[in-house]
Design a protein around this motif. Structure first.
Motif, mmCIF file in Angstrom:
data_model
loop_
_atom_site.group_PDB
_atom_site.id
_atom_site.type_symbol
_atom_site.label_atom_id
_atom_site.label_comp_id
_atom_site.label_asym_id
_atom_site.label_seq_id
_atom_site.Cartn_x
_atom_site.Cartn_y
_atom_site.Cartn_z
ATOM 1 N N TYR A 1 33.313 20.215 -40.633
ATOM 2 C CA TYR A 1 32.205 19.486 -40.012
ATOM 3 C C TYR A 1 31.645 20.322 -38.883
ATOM 4 O O TYR A 1 32.393 20.787 -38.020
ATOM 5 N N LYS A 2 30.344 20.512 -38.879
ATOM 6 C CA LYS A 2 29.694 21.329 -37.859
ATOM 7 C C LYS A 2 28.560 20.581 -37.161
ATOM 8 O O LYS A 2 27.716 21.193 -36.541
ATOM 9 N N PRO B 1 27.031 17.123 -34.695
ATOM 10 C CA PRO B 1 27.238 16.676 -33.315
ATOM 11 C C PRO B 1 28.606 16.021 -33.139
ATOM 12 O O PRO B 1 29.145 15.420 -34.065
ATOM 13 N N GLU B 2 29.152 16.150 -31.949
ATOM 14 C CA GLU B 2 30.455 15.570 -31.643
ATOM 15 C C GLU B 2 30.405 14.044 -31.804
ATOM 16 O O GLU B 2 29.438 13.395 -31.388
ATOM 17 N N ILE B 3 31.446 13.490 -32.382
ATOM 18 C CA ILE B 3 31.559 12.038 -32.482
ATOM 19 C C ILE B 3 32.239 11.575 -31.202
ATOM 20 O O ILE B 3 33.390 11.917 -30.933
ATOM 21 N N THR B 4 31.504 10.804 -30.395
ATOM 22 C CA THR B 4 32.012 10.371 -29.091
ATOM 23 C C THR B 4 32.611 8.973 -29.130
ATOM 24 O O THR B 4 33.335 8.594 -28.210
ATOM 25 N N ASN C 1 27.323 9.554 -31.610
ATOM 26 C CA ASN C 1 27.229 10.616 -30.626
ATOM 27 C C ASN C 1 26.384 10.025 -29.510
ATOM 28 O O ASN C 1 25.164 9.867 -29.664
ATOM 29 N N MET D 1 35.249 14.716 -38.965
ATOM 30 C CA MET D 1 34.289 14.476 -37.891
ATOM 31 C C MET D 1 34.921 13.942 -36.602
ATOM 32 O O MET D 1 34.434 14.215 -35.511
ATOM 33 N N VAL D 2 35.993 13.163 -36.726
ATOM 34 C CA VAL D 2 36.546 12.423 -35.596
ATOM 35 C C VAL D 2 37.785 13.124 -35.045
ATOM 36 O O VAL D 2 38.695 13.465 -35.791
ATOM 37 N N LYS D 3 37.818 13.285 -33.737
ATOM 38 C CA LYS D 3 38.965 13.919 -33.071
ATOM 39 C C LYS D 3 39.930 12.844 -32.567
ATOM 40 O O LYS D 3 39.532 11.711 -32.272
ATOM 41 N N THR E 1 39.351 9.773 -29.739
ATOM 42 C CA THR E 1 38.024 9.159 -29.806
ATOM 43 C C THR E 1 38.151 7.637 -29.659
ATOM 44 O O THR E 1 38.944 7.020 -30.349
#
Length: 165
Positions: free
Chosen positions: A28-29, A31-34, A49, A154-156, A159
């Motif tokens: 996944y490149k 936008p960061e999933i916030t 995001n 996508m998810v860190k 989160t």
């Protein structure tokens, strides 16, 4: 002529090397999933995001979908603010992301009632035996296997996930 044979052999080798089972780990490149926003009633999950929706998914819930999870075995999905606590690449449900249920309040309430709060709540994939069934999990959030591959990438960990009724 020899060079042509070598090139043909090399191309054939590359073709055979890619014939194996596709990897469930995707890149996944974007936008960061916030944060993750889950609307249980609408069966919609949004990867966010900031205030922008990056991706949305439909899902299935626990076998008793209404209300907040309180006890082990109640079939409910938690409601409230949690975090993605860990990931399981060897999940029985393809891939899974752990949700930090129970929190201190959940555990204290269950204890006050003489019960266990339960645990092992995840966002995970769906085995073939459960495809097309409504609200079949024990309290988890189930998406398709292809979708959990995207979500997993996508998810860190850490989160925030907001689960609404």
């Amino acid at each position: 002529m020899k060079l042509v044979k070598i090139l043909v052999a090399f191309v054939a080798f590359l073709g055979l090397a890619s014939c194996g089972k596709p990897s469930k780990f995707v890149a996944y490149k974007g936008p960061e999933i916030t944060s993750i926003v889950v609307q249980k009633e609408n069966r919609r999950m949004f990867l966010m995001n900031g205030n922008s929706v990056v991706k949305a998914y439909d899902f299935e819930l626990g076998f008793t979908p209404e209300g907040h999870k309180q006890f082990e075995g109640d079939g409910k999905t938690p409601e409230g603010t949690y975090r993605i606590s860990h990931r399981n690449p060897r999940s029985a449900y393809h891939l899974s992301l752990g949700i930090s249920y129970p929190n201190t309040r959940d555990a204290e309430f269950a204890r006050s009632q003489g019960k266990k709060p339960g645990g092992d709540i995840f966002i995970h994939g769906t085995p073939k035996s459960e495809l097309g069934k409504d609200d079949w999990t024990a309290g988890c959030i189930a998406v398709t296997n292809e979708e959990i591959e995207e979500i997993y990438a996508m998810v860190k960990d850490g989160t925030p996930i907001f689960i609404y009724p």
